[in-house]
Scaffold this active site. Structure first.
Site, mmCIF file in Angstrom:
data_model
loop_
_atom_site.group_PDB
_atom_site.id
_atom_site.type_symbol
_atom_site.label_atom_id
_atom_site.label_comp_id
_atom_site.label_asym_id
_atom_site.label_seq_id
_atom_site.Cartn_x
_atom_site.Cartn_y
_atom_site.Cartn_z
ATOM 1 C CB CYS A 89 24.168 24.766 54.159
ATOM 2 S SG CYS A 89 23.869 24.241 52.654
ATOM 3 C CG HIS A 108 21.568 19.812 55.608
ATOM 4 N ND1 HIS A 108 21.432 21.051 56.079
ATOM 5 C CD2 HIS A 108 22.196 20.052 54.114
ATOM 6 C CE1 HIS A 108 22.074 22.050 55.368
ATOM 7 N NE2 HIS A 108 22.762 21.649 54.157
ATOM 8 N N GLY A 152 26.254 26.366 50.248
ATOM 9 C CA GLY A 152 26.275 26.606 48.490
ATOM 10 C C GLY A 152 26.660 27.887 48.145
#
Length: 406
Positions: free
Chosen positions: A90, A361, A393
């Site tokens: 991310c 996202h 993550g």
């Protein structure tokens, strides 16, 4: 020592994966459009002076494979421009900005492109991250362990280290949010309220013209012009959201109303030394003050922003009270709520124009997208210092402090 400054920033609209406005756009083509747009904003820069193109991508593979950054360089006609594709899930395109910062500080270059892209609609079937048979067998009993220890329905998350097991590095992100909601006592009602806040603030920001300031329209292969995010919904109410069913566990707290969707999008920044910017007569948008990255149990990865933000603030020599605006990626309301609370930020400083629950996202894009939004917001509200942060993550957090310069 030179300072790293952002002289150009833009992003694409964000499409809904599988059914949205960008489903027909390849990720490399999408990234190329955004890099081109970012460079077009600063015609004073000779592209041959760019030292590297660094592209964040959460899940490289398929159309997102083959070192996509180098593909983008060649697509744009910059054969001399090297490229590297980076994944930190991310925060992939926040990592590329961090790399530009470090290179400039080290005197190993003056001009860098930090970009990010994710096209979930275009994922290849069989991507390694989705295949159980690619997983390290050490984690093979994770699902059975979770069920056997009652964690799925427990009121509290139980750290697997307490009973001699490693945490599940492959755990689905929705399950981490459920774990964190239990570990920190975040209620379904609180999460729904936050989700509605995100949608309502985004709706107002659209009407005010805020989001349009940072978006570069995308041309699809059919010639359609896409100029707005797919995700924000008008008139979202707490009553409507509270009726949604849990997504990840039958007795869960995470719903489509309090977490982000799956998305497509790209963003790009041009980062250079303050010395180079001055030589070119450019007025920088912002200075990259500091960054931080941290690790924690993968099973409660949503709390990652806390330690990473503390690192970045300490390195900047700033405290919570010095930060005017905060952008925390809204992967899940379950992780944003305890993160800003533990850091000590008042809610009125957090995601003041809505966040990923509303706009989306796209993993590899998000770092650079939030940088765009934070710069935009600092300008819009006439503020000086901003903090960008996110969970990552696999059990990480990342953060960056920016100072607005124009």
């Amino acid at each position: 020592m030179p300072e790293a400054v952002i002289v150009s920033a833009t992003r694409s609209p964000i499409g809904r994966a599988g059914k949205g406005s960008l489903v027909d756009v390849r990720p490399d083509d999408l990234a190329a459009q955004m890099v081109r747009a970012a460079l077009d904003k600063i015609p004073q820069l000779d592209p041959t002076e760019i030292d590297d193109l660094m592209l964040g991508c959460g899940l490289p593979g398929g159309e997102q494979g083959f070192n996509m950054a180098r593909v983008v360089s060649v697509l744009l006609g910059y054969d001399q421009l090297p490229g590297t594709t980076i994944t930190r899930y991310c925060s992939s395109s926040l990592q590329t900005t961090r790399m530009a910062l470090h290179a400039i500080k080290a005197g190993e270059g003056d001009v860098f492109i930090s970009a990010g892209v994710e096209a979930v609609s275009r994922f290849a079937k069989g991507n390694s991250d989705s295949l159980d048979d690619t997983h390290n067998p050490v984690f093979a009993d994770a699902e059975a362990r979770t069920q056997a220890t009652g964690e799925q329905g427990a009121d509290e998350w139980v750290d697997p280290r307490e009973f001699g097991k490693v945490p599940d590095v492959y755990i689905p992100m929705g399950q981490t949010a459920e774990n964190l909601a239990r570990a920190k006592g975040v209620s379904r009602d609180e999460m729904d309220e936050f989700g509605v806040r995100s949608q309502n603030l985004a709706e107002k920001a659209i009407a005010d013209g805020f989001w349009a300031r940072e978006i570069t329209p995308v041309t699809t292969p059919s010639g359609t012009i896409v100029d707005a995010d797919d995700g924000p919904r008008a008139g979202v109410t707490k009553e409507a959201v509270s009726g949604l069913k849990p997504v990840f566990r039958p007795d869960g707290r995470i719903t489509a109303g309090n977490c982000c969707s799956l998305n497509d999008g790209a963003a790009a920044l041009v980062i250079m030394s303050d010395v180079k910017a001055k030589q070119l007569g450019l007025t920088p948008l912002a200075r990259v003050v500091s960054t931080g990255v941290s690790g924690l149990s993968p099973e409660i990865m949503g709390l990652g922003p806390v330690e990473a933000s503390k690192q970045a603030l300490k390195r900047a020599g700033l405290g919570v009270g010095d930060i005017d605006l905060v952008e925390i990626n809204e992967a899940f309301a379950a992780q944003v709520i305890p993160s800003y609370q533990e850091l000590g930020f008042p809610l009125e400083k957090v995601n003041v124009n809505g966040g990923a629950i509303a706009v989306g996202h796209p993993f590899g894009m998000t770092g650079a997208r939030i940088t765009n939004t934070l710069i935009n917001s600092l300008q819009w509200h006439d503020k000086q210092f901003g903090l960008e942060t996110m969970c990552v993550g696999g059990g990480q957090g990342m953060a960056m402090v920016l100072e607005r310069l124009s």
